[in-house]
Write an enzyme that holds these catalytic residues in place. Structure first.
Site, PDB file in Angstrom:
ATOM      1  N   GLY A 242       0.822  -1.205   0.000  1.00 23.99           N
ATOM      2  CA  GLY A 242       0.000   0.000   0.000  1.00 23.99           C
ATOM      3  C   GLY A 242       0.852   1.247   0.000  1.00 23.99           C
ATOM      4  N   SER A 243       0.351   2.291   0.609  1.00 25.10           N
ATOM      5  CA  SER A 243       1.034   3.580   0.610  1.00 25.10           C
ATOM      6  C   SER A 243       2.198   3.577   1.582  1.00 25.10           C
ATOM      7  CB  SER A 243       0.055   4.690   0.994  1.00 25.10           C
ATOM      8  OG  SER A 243      -0.317   4.559   2.362  1.00 25.10           O
ATOM      9  N   GLY A 247       2.637   1.963   5.315  1.00 23.94           N
ATOM     10  CA  GLY A 247       3.784   1.107   5.612  1.00 23.94           C
ATOM     11  C   GLY A 247       4.559   1.560   6.827  1.00 23.94           C
ATOM     12  N   GLU A 264       5.797  -3.571   0.717  1.00 23.43           N
ATOM     13  CA  GLU A 264       5.893  -3.177  -0.694  1.00 23.43           C
ATOM     14  C   GLU A 264       5.017  -1.942  -0.826  1.00 23.43           C
ATOM     15  OE1 GLU A 264       5.766  -2.104  -4.062  1.00 23.43           O
ATOM     16  OE2 GLU A 264       4.065  -3.465  -4.236  1.00 23.43           O
TER      17      GLU A 264
END
Length: 511
Positions: A242-243, A247, A264
């Site tokens: 995600g963003s 993260g 990721e």
């Protein structure tokens, strides 16, 4: 859209459940969510979201199932994944239809995503016989030193809307052959796709000797559900896609409990177009990388760093290509650009274009909402190109939309510095026919990204290579190569097969 037959086993009173543990659907105890299709803004199915208490139930079940699944030999675990892949093949069209409906992907990309799941299954099956350790020479006589890899535990997976099947599959199929169980929190936007994916595993497990009930569980809900999953110490690994903002939050919580996080996150990907580049080839790569999935891939092309001699010609070629792009209903044959996920994505794109103008940029084309020839209720936009005088602050931020900045350069050193001069480090590319430039870009003084391409675009990574990036992209690697090691724990075993007890480093104790 008609209700997919893949969803019927999980529905409760016509609504999607917030919690599914193995084959057992549980009505969510949280608020009811009503996601809408990006295609036309129409509701999909209501979802009774999961409560934090139900997250705990799923983790308890996954922990119990792990205790038996880890005892199943790895090649046997691989056989289950092989059967999952076969079942996905049979249901590829129906799964792709759900991806198209919920994520707004064109059919070719939706089918490609399901094919990626099938490919990952094949990769994982081979991997199930290659979970290799090491035999190490011992410094002590009559001793063996062995490194072994053991199943890690129940794994938490958090995925985003833009790859609602593939990202989970990258993690889940590999984790299953490693002996782990899965608790999955998908995006609320794509909960139906998640339930259908989960159904593939459940159907195989039901008839598979040795498969425990809760190999896979799905929990659907808001950020509080995600926080509950991330904070639970019974999950030794959280894999989150995600963003960067999300993260960071995940890493802080998991790090505080000394767990593992596989992240990721955002990509702000760039391509360098060198003086020797094949421009016709470059144009084809740029268009797909920049506008595929309506610019909503983590590997989408955001920055186009072009040698000054090519800027004018390449910009004209791209404007011509953009003008002919079929924009519209992703379900229709021939459409290449579908919708943005929602109105907020469009607003962020407009804000970035305005910021670029304020920082000296010139809008070459696109950026406007498309209302003709598209389904009412969806958010459709013309992909945008903005010519920038240099790399400015707005270019250091990722805008999750079909917005690409074009910036000139004079020397390769300048281009690489510009390329690396952003916080993110996911995917990169150079178009050149100069072998020295190509190898320089791949070297330690070249791209600082996890994915490096020469004469290909930034999107479309193959599953054989580990996927992920550096810096604010999170440092995680999913699926390919030796990424399986993240889903296992390593132990170093020392065996004394002699009658003496020599100590390491020649230490003498009590003699």
């Amino acid at each position: 859209m008609n209700i997919s037959t893949l969803l019927l086993p999980n529905l409760i009173d016509g609504a999607a459940p917030g919690c599914v543990i193995g084959a057992k659907s549980i009505a969510g105890a949280g608020p009811v969510m009503n996601p809408k299709s990006p295609i036309n803004g129409q509701p999909t199915l209501p979802v009774s979201s999961c409560s934090t208490a139900q997250v705990g139930l799923a983790i308890v079940a996954a922990t119990g199932s792990f205790n038996s699944w880890r005892l199943v030999p790895a090649p046997r675990r691989g056989e289950l994944v092989r059967q999952v892949g076969d079942l996905v093949r049979k249901n590829k069209a129906e799964l792709a239809e759900l991806v198209c409906w919920e994520a707004g992907k064109i059919r070719a990309e939706a089918e490609g995503e399901i094919q990626e799941w099938i490919d990952v299954c094949e990769f994982a099956v081979g991997l199930s016989r290659q979970l290799y350790g090491n035999s190490i020479a011992s410094e002590r006589p009559e001793h063996h030193l062995i490194e072994q890899w053991q199943p890690l535990g129940p794994i938490g997976v958090i995925s985003a809307f833009n790859f609602p099947a593939a990202v989970w599959a990258w993690n889940a199929m590999v984790a299953l052959v490693c002996g782990d169980t899965i608790v999955w929190k998908p995006s609320e936007q794509t909960s139906l796709t998640a339930l259908a994916c989960h159904e593939m595993v459940t159907r195989v497990a039901a008839n598979f000797e040795g498969a425990p009930e809760a190999l896979s569980s799905v929990i659907i809900g808001d950020a509080e559900v995600g926080k509950s999953l991330v904070a639970d110490e019974r999950l030794p690994l959280i894999s989150a896609t995600g963003s960067t903002r999300m993260g960071r939050a995940v890493a802080e919580v998991v790090g505080a409990r000394l767990g593992r996080s596989l992240l990721e996150l955002g990509g702000n990907n760039a391509m360098i177009v060198a003086p020797s580049a094949d421009l016709d080839l470059a144009v084809r790569a740029i268009v797909f990388a920049a506008v595929g999935t309506c610019g909503q891939r983590c590997t989408s092309l955001r920055r186009l760093i072009v040698h000054r001699d090519h800027v004018h010609k390449l910009s004209k070629q791209l404007q011509s290509s953009y003008a002919s792009l079929p924009i519209g209903d992703p379900r229709e044959e021939g459409t290449l650009v579908g919708p943005l996920v929602n109105e907020a994505a469009f607003e962020r794109m407009q804000a970035s274009i305005e910021a670029a103008k304020e920082q000296g940029g010139t809008l070459l084309c696109g950026g406007e909402a498309r209302s003709e020839g598209v389904p009412a209720g969806g958010v459709y936009v013309e992909p945008a190109l903005v010519l920038m005088p240099e790399q400015t602050e707005v270019m250091r931020e990722e805008t999750f939309a079909p917005l690409t900045y074009v910036v000139p350069y004079d020397t390769l050193d300048e281009a690489i510095a510009m390329h690396n001069g952003v916080p993110q480090g996911l995917s990169s590319s150079i178009f050149t026919t100069d072998v020295r430039e190509a190898h320089r870009f791949m070297s330690a003084t070249g791209s600082d990204c996890g994915l490096v391409g020469v004469n290909i675009g930034t999107s479309g990574a193959e599953i054989g290579g580990a996927f992920g990036g550096e810096k604010e992209t999170g440092g995680g690697r999913e699926s390919g190569s030796d990424s399986w090691k993240q889903y296992m724990r390593r132990s170093t075993a020392t065996i004394n097969y002699g009658t003496a007890l020599p100590l390491a480093q020649g230490i003498k104790f009590g003699e």
